[in-house]
Design a protein around this motif. Structure first.
Motif, mmCIF file in Angstrom:
data_model
loop_
_atom_site.group_PDB
_atom_site.id
_atom_site.type_symbol
_atom_site.label_atom_id
_atom_site.label_comp_id
_atom_site.label_asym_id
_atom_site.label_seq_id
_atom_site.Cartn_x
_atom_site.Cartn_y
_atom_site.Cartn_z
ATOM 1 N N ARG A 124 64.426 43.503 32.589
ATOM 2 C CA ARG A 124 63.031 43.168 32.303
ATOM 3 C C ARG A 124 62.166 44.390 32.553
ATOM 4 O O ARG A 124 62.284 45.057 33.590
ATOM 5 N N SER A 125 61.285 44.693 31.567
ATOM 6 C CA SER A 125 60.399 45.845 31.709
ATOM 7 C C SER A 125 59.242 45.498 32.636
ATOM 8 O O SER A 125 59.038 44.324 33.002
ATOM 9 N N ASP A 132 55.067 45.304 33.436
ATOM 10 C CA ASP A 132 53.987 44.662 32.683
ATOM 11 C C ASP A 132 53.369 45.606 31.659
ATOM 12 O O ASP A 132 52.797 45.154 30.662
ATOM 13 N N PRO A 186 54.919 48.589 29.653
ATOM 14 C CA PRO A 186 56.055 49.480 29.358
ATOM 15 C C PRO A 186 55.668 50.807 28.719
ATOM 16 O O PRO A 186 56.419 51.770 28.802
ATOM 17 N N LYS A 210 50.959 46.337 26.528
ATOM 18 C CA LYS A 210 51.390 45.342 27.512
ATOM 19 C C LYS A 210 52.728 44.734 27.079
ATOM 20 O O LYS A 210 53.066 44.700 25.899
ATOM 21 N N ARG A 211 53.467 44.256 28.047
ATOM 22 C CA ARG A 211 54.747 43.618 27.780
ATOM 23 C C ARG A 211 54.536 42.416 26.852
ATOM 24 O O ARG A 211 53.683 41.565 27.076
#
Length: 376
Positions: A322-323, A325, A327, A351-352
């Motif tokens: 999971r990246s 918030d 990336p 934003k993610r």
């Protein structure tokens, strides 16, 4: 204007087209549609004479000029953008040289009363009038307007064509075709290498042109904006819908539903007949009825349901952690090649989960910015 009569094209044992006939009229704006591999590009090649059909004829009036843009073509790399584009007017250039020769001959001669001199004057007058009707010396302005419309800057005009990508050189070929002002335009995926502004310019050019159009494109918005008739290649034949593309989609759906219902009814009829034959084949009292059913089956012409391209691209990305918030964060990003700045001071936060589109003219740096983000 152009008549296609009983056209058949075979590759191997399976015909691509079979006994296809239609007419391209003055001012027709036709979208040629069909699934990939149906033969759309082949149809254009046959009409412009590059490829021969297995049988059938293409009727083209004498003197009719056709402008053909293929998907892939060999491009010249030995001249500048402006000089390559001027080749569109090679016939006019020759006429201009001939007029200058006649003008010089009239100035040098003194036998003003002779029949030969008067014939020279008449010939010069006729050729000069024809030259003016073709646009005279105004083609330089047409060249500049067309190249700029297709996305070139004036600073590009004197650059060698070899410095440009294949997509930009295809634009030069498109410019040459448009500048010749042919009677019929055959365009095979003309928007493939165009940005949004150039597509809009091409739309207006086609709308304002008096030329007939036969267009192959996957750009639905472009097709809707420039065409008023739709030819669909399906099951080896051509269905002619004299309506724009959006309306064609509705009519095709209705047509296919009707075909499907008719096909289902026919399959039920065939199944019932076969069941009757199997049940009573060996009963003497039913022999006549059995033979009648067999003859009925032999006479049935199978109903074809129009082909629909339902292919879908499936993408599968490998699993990853999971990246965060945010990336992607760009802070004052810039890129230059020598003294040429592509972009500078780019401040961007993604934003993610956001879906972001980078848009802009070709050459503005969209791909370069992506490569910078990827660290390439």
């Amino acid at each position: 204007m152009i008549s296609v009569d009983h056209l058949t094209v075979e590759f191997g044992t399976r015909p691509l087209f079979n006994d296809v006939s239609y007419v391209i009229n003055d001012h027709d704006r036709i979208a040629l549609v069909g699934k990939n591999g149906a033969g759309k590009s082949t149809m254009l090649k046959i009409i412009c004479g590059i490829q021969k059909p297995t049988s059938g004829t293409i009727g083209i009036p004498s003197g009719l000029e056709i402008g053909y843009l293929p998907q892939v073509m060999k491009l010249s790399d030995d001249t500048t953008v402006i000089d390559e584009t001027r080749k569109a007017f090679s016939g006019r250039t020759k006429m201009q040289e001939e007029l200058k020769k006649m003008e010089q001959e009239m100035a040098d001669r003194t036998d003003y009363e002779s029949d030969s001199y008067m014939q020279l004057v008449d010939r010069f007058t006729q050729e000069h009038e024809r030259y003016q009707l073709m646009g005279g010396d105004n083609y330089e302005a047409d060249i500049e307007r067309t190249l700029i419309g297709l996305g070139f800057d004036r600073s590009d005009f004197d650059r060698p064509t070899r410095e440009f990508s294949g997509g930009w050189r295809m634009r030069i070929e498109l410019a040459k075709i448009l500048l010749r002002k042919p009677d019929v335009l055959l365009l095979d995926e003309p928007t493939n290498h165009l940005d949004i502004e150039s597509i809009q310019w091409l739309e207006q050019f086609i709308i304002n042109s008096s030329a007939a159009l036969l267009l192959v494109s996957h750009d639905r918005a472009f097709i809707n904006n420039v065409t008023n008739r739709t030819l669909e290649i399906t099951c080896g034949h051509v269905e002619d819908y004299k309506v724009p593309y959006n309306k064609y989609l509705e009519l095709r759906q209705e047509r296919r539903e009707q075909q499907l219902r008719a096909w289902q009814n026919q399959q039920k009829e065939i199944a019932d007949a076969k069941a009757f034959i199997e049940r009573f084949r060996y009963q003497a009292t039913k022999a006549v009825q059995v033979q009648q059913k067999i003859r009925q089956l032999e006479k049935i012409v199978p109903i074809e349901v129009d082909e629909v391209d339902n292919k879908v691209m499936h993408l599968k990305f490998p699993p990853c952690l999971r990246s965060g918030d945010y990336p992607v964060i760009c802070d004052g990003v810039g890129k230059a090649y020598g003294n040429h700045t592509i972009f500078s001071n780019v401040n961007l936060t993604i934003k993610r989960g956001e879906k972001v589109a980078f848009v802009g003219k070709n050459g503005e740096g969209k791909s370069t910015l992506v490569k910078c983000i990827m660290g390439e």
